[in-house]
Design a protein around this motif. Sequence first.
Motif, PDB file in Angstrom:
ATOM      1  N   TRP A 104      29.604   4.334  29.888  1.00  0.00           N
ATOM      2  CA  TRP A 104      31.219   4.769  29.580  1.00  0.00           C
ATOM      3  C   TRP A 104      31.898   3.507  28.918  1.00  0.00           C
ATOM      4  CZ3 TRP A 104      29.954   9.112  29.633  1.00  0.00           C
ATOM      5  CH2 TRP A 104      29.505   9.622  30.936  1.00  0.00           C
ATOM      6  N   ASN A 105      30.991   2.243  29.519  1.00  0.00           N
ATOM      7  CA  ASN A 105      31.847   0.733  28.897  1.00  0.00           C
ATOM      8  C   ASN A 105      30.997   0.173  27.842  1.00  0.00           C
ATOM      9  OD1 ASN A 105      33.226   0.911  31.150  1.00  0.00           O
ATOM     10  ND2 ASN A 105      32.149  -0.442  32.350  1.00  0.00           N
ATOM     11  N   SER A 106      30.331   1.130  27.073  1.00  0.00           N
ATOM     12  CA  SER A 106      29.722   0.817  25.834  1.00  0.00           C
ATOM     13  C   SER A 106      30.189   1.580  24.579  1.00  0.00           C
ATOM     14  CB  SER A 106      28.224   0.921  25.988  1.00  0.00           C
ATOM     15  OG  SER A 106      27.804   0.393  27.168  1.00  0.00           O
ATOM     16  N   VAL A 107      29.940   0.767  23.254  1.00  0.00           N
ATOM     17  CA  VAL A 107      30.023   1.661  22.069  1.00  0.00           C
ATOM     18  C   VAL A 107      28.557   1.577  21.477  1.00  0.00           C
ATOM     19  CG1 VAL A 107      30.702   1.435  19.894  1.00  0.00           C
ATOM     20  CG2 VAL A 107      32.407   0.758  21.624  1.00  0.00           C
ATOM     21  N   TYR A 108      27.929   2.810  21.038  1.00  0.00           N
ATOM     22  CA  TYR A 108      26.581   2.940  20.870  1.00  0.00           C
ATOM     23  C   TYR A 108      26.901   3.074  19.123  1.00  0.00           C
ATOM     24  CZ  TYR A 108      25.654   4.078  25.474  1.00  0.00           C
ATOM     25  OH  TYR A 108      25.407   3.695  26.858  1.00  0.00           O
ATOM     26  N   GLU A 109      26.176   2.201  18.508  1.00  0.00           N
ATOM     27  CA  GLU A 109      26.233   2.345  17.142  1.00  0.00           C
ATOM     28  C   GLU A 109      24.789   2.866  16.460  1.00  0.00           C
ATOM     29  OE1 GLU A 109      27.442  -1.187  14.253  1.00  0.00           O
ATOM     30  OE2 GLU A 109      25.302  -1.337  14.221  1.00  0.00           O
ATOM     31  N   VAL A 110      25.016   3.933  15.855  1.00  0.00           N
ATOM     32  CA  VAL A 110      23.709   4.571  14.949  1.00  0.00           C
ATOM     33  C   VAL A 110      24.022   4.261  13.626  1.00  0.00           C
ATOM     34  CG1 VAL A 110      23.503   6.139  17.202  1.00  0.00           C
ATOM     35  CG2 VAL A 110      25.081   6.637  15.291  1.00  0.00           C
ATOM     36  N   TYR A 111      22.832   4.320  13.004  1.00  0.00           N
ATOM     37  CA  TYR A 111      22.579   4.462  11.563  1.00  0.00           C
ATOM     38  C   TYR A 111      22.923   5.787  11.124  1.00  0.00           C
ATOM     39  CZ  TYR A 111      20.298   4.545   7.164  1.00  0.00           C
ATOM     40  OH  TYR A 111      20.075   5.028   5.871  1.00  0.00           O
ATOM     41  N   TRP A 112      23.657   5.812  10.005  1.00  0.00           N
ATOM     42  CA  TRP A 112      23.945   7.345   9.493  1.00  0.00           C
ATOM     43  C   TRP A 112      23.301   7.762   8.234  1.00  0.00           C
ATOM     44  CZ3 TRP A 112      29.262   8.440   6.573  1.00  0.00           C
ATOM     45  CH2 TRP A 112      29.012   9.939   6.277  1.00  0.00           C
ATOM     46  N   LYS A 113      23.381   6.726   7.437  1.00  0.00           N
ATOM     47  CA  LYS A 113      22.715   7.089   6.095  1.00  0.00           C
ATOM     48  C   LYS A 113      23.156   5.893   5.076  1.00  0.00           C
ATOM     49  CE  LYS A 113      26.376   9.724   3.612  1.00  0.00           C
ATOM     50  NZ  LYS A 113      26.754  11.169   3.073  1.00  0.00           N
ATOM     51  N   TRP A 156      17.291  10.985  13.856  1.00  0.00           N
ATOM     52  CA  TRP A 156      17.163  12.162  12.895  1.00  0.00           C
ATOM     53  C   TRP A 156      16.909  11.294  11.435  1.00  0.00           C
ATOM     54  CZ3 TRP A 156      16.419  16.844  12.082  1.00  0.00           C
ATOM     55  CH2 TRP A 156      16.473  17.374  10.834  1.00  0.00           C
ATOM     56  N   ALA A 157      17.402  10.197  11.568  1.00  0.00           N
ATOM     57  CA  ALA A 157      17.042   9.165  10.267  1.00  0.00           C
ATOM     58  C   ALA A 157      15.687   9.088   9.929  1.00  0.00           C
ATOM     59  CB  ALA A 157      17.751   7.922  10.407  1.00  0.00           C
ATOM     60  N   VAL A 158      14.812   9.253  11.063  1.00  0.00           N
ATOM     61  CA  VAL A 158      13.486   9.534  10.686  1.00  0.00           C
ATOM     62  C   VAL A 158      12.732  10.764  10.681  1.00  0.00           C
ATOM     63  CG1 VAL A 158      11.048   8.687  11.734  1.00  0.00           C
ATOM     64  CG2 VAL A 158      13.202   7.200  12.130  1.00  0.00           C
ATOM     65  N   LYS A 190      24.197   0.675   3.259  1.00  0.00           N
ATOM     66  CA  LYS A 190      23.804   1.352   4.784  1.00  0.00           C
ATOM     67  C   LYS A 190      25.063   1.448   5.579  1.00  0.00           C
ATOM     68  CE  LYS A 190      20.573  -1.783   5.481  1.00  0.00           C
ATOM     69  NZ  LYS A 190      19.617  -2.577   6.071  1.00  0.00           N
ATOM     70  N   ILE A 191      25.068   2.806   6.130  1.00  0.00           N
ATOM     71  CA  ILE A 191      26.361   2.812   6.942  1.00  0.00           C
ATOM     72  C   ILE A 191      25.887   3.203   8.188  1.00  0.00           C
ATOM     73  CG2 ILE A 191      28.506   4.416   7.155  1.00  0.00           C
ATOM     74  CD1 ILE A 191      27.994   5.263   4.147  1.00  0.00           C
ATOM     75  N   TYR A 192      26.832   2.678   9.179  1.00  0.00           N
ATOM     76  CA  TYR A 192      26.504   2.877  10.841  1.00  0.00           C
ATOM     77  C   TYR A 192      27.945   2.988  11.316  1.00  0.00           C
ATOM     78  CZ  TYR A 192      22.213  -0.339   9.840  1.00  0.00           C
ATOM     79  OH  TYR A 192      21.129  -0.671   9.361  1.00  0.00           O
TER      80      TYR A 192
END
Length: 562
Positions: A122-131, A519-521, A66-68
Motif C-alpha cells: 500500500w505504501n509503494s508505487v510499482y513501475e512496469v514497462y508498457w511498450k 506480458w512484455a516477454v 520506452k514507456i513505463y
Amino acid sequence: MTTEMIISDMTICEPSSAMSRNQTDDKWYMVDYETDDGMEGTMIYADTRCEVPQIKMPVDLDGWYKIYVGINYTRVPGDGPKAGIRIKLSEDKDFTVFGPEPIFRHAAGHYPNKMGTEKVMWNSVYEVYWKSAQISQDSLLIAPNRNSRSDQWGVSNISWVRFVEMSDDEIHNHKIDFPTESTKCLAAEYCQGDVTGATNGNDMFHPTDDGYITEKIEPFRDTDFNLLLWECIRGDMCAFNSKIGRVSENGSVWNPEWIDPLEVAVDYAHDCGMEIYVSMRMVGSGYPFKLSPIQQNNYYYDNREYTLKDETGRRSSVLSVAYPNIREHWVELLREAVGYGADGVHLCFNRSAPFVLYEEPVRDTFVQQYGEDPVDLDYEDERWLRHRSGFVTEFLRDIRKMLDQESTTLGKRLGLAVTFYHKPYPLYNAMDLKSWIDENLVDYLIPHWVHIAQDDPAAIVSQFTALTENTDVKLLPDIYPRTPPGEKYAEAAKLMYDAGADGFAFWSAEMRTTRASEWAVVKRLGHKDELNRYSKEAPKFWRSVNLKELDGVITRYSHNDG
C-alpha cells in the motif's frame, strides 16, 4: 546520452473538471506524494464502481521511447490488491489494461513475491514497462478499470508515466521483435468465467459495451500469438446468444441490450491478425452444489442417467461421452458457436476429465470383447484404458465430421485443438493421442500443465515430440504457473524449443495480459533467437518505489490496517 521524461503531475490532464481535491464519486481524486528517492508529484485515484470519465494527458515528445507506468494499489475490501489502470496512446486502437502482479497459487513458494507484504504494497508505487513506441506530439488517454460485478471493484490509480528515449540499438531490437509468420506460434487459452460465472458460484455478467470484450483481445495485437482459444461454452452456460444452451440466469432469455461476446470476439480477433477457436469446458454440475450459476446446469440434471459411473454404478457430476446423445449435444453446441465465423474448436480436456468410466455401454462392450468384467481388473489395465479411450476418440471423430461440414459452409478448413492432462499419462484419462494424430483429427496438442518451476519442461516435451514429429500436428506446451517473472518464461521457452516444442499455450491468458512486466516477454516468446536477450531485459521491466509521503501524511508511521 539517454534522456528521459517523467510526468509525475497528473493535474496536467484534461479536462481539469474531471479531477478534484475532494473525494467525489464522479471525479478523479488528486493526491500529492513524495517518494523515498525524492520524486514529487500528484497522482490520481478513481473508484471503479463509479462513472469516472476518461482524461487525456498531453505528451510533448517526438521520437522513439520506452514507456513505463507507475501505479499505487491502495487497500480495498477483500484479499489482495485490485484494479490498476487503463491507458492508450491516441493512435492505439483500444486500451491496455494494467493490473497488480502478486505471486499466487501455483507460483507461491517458487518465486519471491515482488509486491511484498501488505504494508509495503500500500505504501509503494510499482513501475512496469508498457511498450516501446514512436511518439509524435501524442497524448495518453487514461480511464479507470472496468467492473464486471460488485465483488470485483477496486481503486484505479496512475502515479506517473516515464518516457525513456531509445538508442539506435534498442530501436533496431524493437523492430526485430515485430511478429512474422514464423514467430506467430503462441496460443492464448482465454477463460470467460467473468461472463458465464465461475465455478465458485459467481453470477453471470452481460456486457453492453463492445469495449468490455475488445480490451481483452487488444493485448494480442502485433504479438507472436496466432491463436485465441476463446471459452464460450461452460457446461450448458453459453457466452453467446445460443438457442441450445443457457444464456442467462433465466435460461434462454436474451436481453437485446446485451452485446453478443462471441460475435465481438470473432471480429476483433481477426482484426488483430489471429485465428479464434471456440473453446468448451464439458462441465456437468459440481459440489458442494451451489445453484448459481454453473452448478445449476439444466441439461445435466435432465440427463443424470448419462453421467460417469464408478465401479459400483454410482453417478458422477460429469456427463459421459460413451452415450451418443451426450456426444451429439456437445457437438451441436460447438456447431452453433463455430457458425459465428470461428476458425476451429478447442476442447478443455484438462477440466472435468475423465469423460468415460464404467458406464453400461463401456462396460458391456468390454465384456463382449474380452470376456472379463472391467471392475475386476486393475484400473490401469492397458486393455481397459484403450477400450475407454475409444469412446473419447469417437467423440473427436464426431467433432471432426462437424468441422468438415461447417468448413464447406464457411469456405475454410476448421481446426481442432485439445488441451489435456499429461499426468500421470494421457491414456490414464482415456485420451489416445496417437489415434487422434493417425486419424488426422487434431491440429494442436496442448499438454497441461508444464510447471516450469517444479517440472522438467524439456523432459515433458520430449514425451510428445515422438508422436508429433513428421506430422502436421503442432505441440504447444501449456506454460505454468500463471505468474512467473518474465526472465523465467524466456529461460523455460528456450529449453522446450530445444526439446521440440512448436510454440506455447497459456492457460488463463486473461490473468497474464494485465501483468505488464511479464506480458512484455510472454507476447514475444515466438522469437526463438531472441530469448537470451529477453532474459536479460526482463528484470528491468519492474521496480518498486517506496512512498515517503502520501496525501499529506508520512507512510512510515501511518497505518491503513488499524
